[in-house]
Design a protein around this motif. Structure first.
Motif, PDB file in Angstrom:
ATOM      1  N   ASP A 122       0.733  -1.162  -0.101  1.00 16.14           N
ATOM      2  CA  ASP A 122       0.089  -0.038   0.127  1.00 16.14           C
ATOM      3  C   ASP A 122       0.731   1.334   0.145  1.00 16.14           C
ATOM      4  O   ASP A 122       0.735   2.222   0.650  1.00 16.14           O
ATOM      5  CB  ASP A 122      -0.954  -0.070   1.095  1.00 16.14           C
ATOM      6  CG  ASP A 122      -2.097   0.853   0.917  1.00 16.14           C
ATOM      7  OD1 ASP A 122      -2.490   1.464  -0.188  1.00 16.14           O
ATOM      8  OD2 ASP A 122      -2.771   1.279   1.994  1.00 16.14           O
ATOM      9  N   LEU A 123       1.823   1.196  -0.858  1.00 14.90           N
ATOM     10  CA  LEU A 123       2.810   2.457  -0.862  1.00 14.90           C
ATOM     11  C   LEU A 123       2.478   3.034  -2.313  1.00 14.90           C
ATOM     12  O   LEU A 123       3.119   2.869  -3.321  1.00 14.90           O
ATOM     13  CB  LEU A 123       4.361   1.988  -0.796  1.00 14.90           C
ATOM     14  CG  LEU A 123       4.507   1.487   0.600  1.00 14.90           C
ATOM     15  CD1 LEU A 123       6.156   0.731   0.666  1.00 14.90           C
ATOM     16  CD2 LEU A 123       4.563   2.569   1.725  1.00 14.90           C
ATOM     17  N   ALA A 124       1.469   3.788  -2.384  1.00 16.36           N
ATOM     18  CA  ALA A 124       0.890   4.278  -3.717  1.00 16.36           C
ATOM     19  C   ALA A 124       1.767   5.025  -4.625  1.00 16.36           C
ATOM     20  O   ALA A 124       1.854   4.999  -5.725  1.00 16.36           O
ATOM     21  CB  ALA A 124      -0.655   4.774  -3.481  1.00 16.36           C
ATOM     22  N   THR A 125       2.282   6.013  -3.849  1.00 17.23           N
ATOM     23  CA  THR A 125       3.239   7.060  -4.751  1.00 17.23           C
ATOM     24  C   THR A 125       4.246   6.229  -5.076  1.00 17.23           C
ATOM     25  O   THR A 125       4.815   6.425  -6.219  1.00 17.23           O
ATOM     26  CB  THR A 125       3.659   8.189  -3.977  1.00 17.23           C
ATOM     27  OG1 THR A 125       2.659   9.009  -3.218  1.00 17.23           O
ATOM     28  CG2 THR A 125       4.381   9.169  -4.346  1.00 17.23           C
ATOM     29  N   LEU A 126       5.193   5.364  -4.341  1.00 20.45           N
ATOM     30  CA  LEU A 126       6.248   4.823  -4.880  1.00 20.45           C
ATOM     31  C   LEU A 126       5.789   3.742  -5.973  1.00 20.45           C
ATOM     32  O   LEU A 126       6.642   3.488  -6.839  1.00 20.45           O
ATOM     33  CB  LEU A 126       6.914   4.148  -3.591  1.00 20.45           C
ATOM     34  CG  LEU A 126       7.933   4.746  -2.825  1.00 20.45           C
ATOM     35  CD1 LEU A 126       8.199   4.040  -1.458  1.00 20.45           C
ATOM     36  CD2 LEU A 126       8.907   5.400  -3.488  1.00 20.45           C
ATOM     37  N   ARG A 127       4.621   3.113  -5.985  1.00 22.12           N
ATOM     38  CA  ARG A 127       4.174   2.127  -6.714  1.00 22.12           C
ATOM     39  C   ARG A 127       4.003   3.163  -8.151  1.00 22.12           C
ATOM     40  O   ARG A 127       4.334   2.413  -9.074  1.00 22.12           O
ATOM     41  CB  ARG A 127       3.096   1.709  -6.249  1.00 22.12           C
ATOM     42  CG  ARG A 127       2.233   0.688  -7.146  1.00 22.12           C
ATOM     43  CD  ARG A 127       0.758   0.168  -6.973  1.00 22.12           C
ATOM     44  NE  ARG A 127       0.126   1.403  -7.507  1.00 22.12           N
ATOM     45  CZ  ARG A 127      -1.026   2.006  -6.791  1.00 22.12           C
ATOM     46  NH1 ARG A 127      -1.191   1.595  -5.377  1.00 22.12           N
ATOM     47  NH2 ARG A 127      -1.898   2.750  -7.477  1.00 22.12           N
ATOM     48  N   SER A 128       3.389   4.128  -8.091  1.00 21.45           N
ATOM     49  CA  SER A 128       3.084   4.819  -9.304  1.00 21.45           C
ATOM     50  C   SER A 128       4.586   5.326  -9.979  1.00 21.45           C
ATOM     51  O   SER A 128       4.600   5.272 -11.194  1.00 21.45           O
ATOM     52  CB  SER A 128       2.203   6.070  -8.899  1.00 21.45           C
ATOM     53  OG  SER A 128       1.243   5.654  -8.747  1.00 21.45           O
TER      54      SER A 128
END
Length: 126
Positions: free
Chosen positions: A102-108
């Protein structure tokens, strides 16, 4: 068979690792093989995110596979194709881990980098 072609095979089936986590994580007590899609739709938390990572992996596969094949047909230097293909696979693994965590910014950011690998293969073939 080239390293990049092996990466196409890996990319085709990498999403199954994430769906396996979604289905069988936490012991898979609620897994229903008669209606797996309905079961997956009811998941929440990290298991739902694993399922979403799986879906995104299947979405990312066609342009990657096409880019590798086109780069080969265009006689792009094999070392460049292999580097971009291996980078894509590594980034897609990291992407899935970040999605589950659930690390959305890094994932993006990682998603953008993996798309960059695909674009790099197409541009190299141009």
């Amino acid at each position: 068979m080239t390293t990049a072609y092996w990466c196409v095979l890996i990319a085709a089936y990498l999403p199954l690792a994430f769906t396996g986590l979604a289905k069988f994580g936490a012991g898979g007590r609620d897994f229903d093989n008669r209606a797996p899609r309905a079961m997956l739709a009811r998941l929440d938390g990290w298991r739902a995110r694993a399922n979403w990572a799986q879906a995104n992996g299947f979405e990312a596969f066609p342009p990657f596979a096409a880019a590798v094949i086109i780069a080969h047909l265009a006689a792009v230097p094999q070392a460049r194709i292999d580097l971009l293909a291996l980078s894509f696979i590594g980034l897609r693994v990291v992407y899935g881990v970040l999605y589950i965590a659930d690390l959305a910014t890094l994932r993006s950011i990682v998603w953008i980098a993996s798309v960059g690998c695909v674009i790099g293969l197409f541009v190299s073939a141009a």
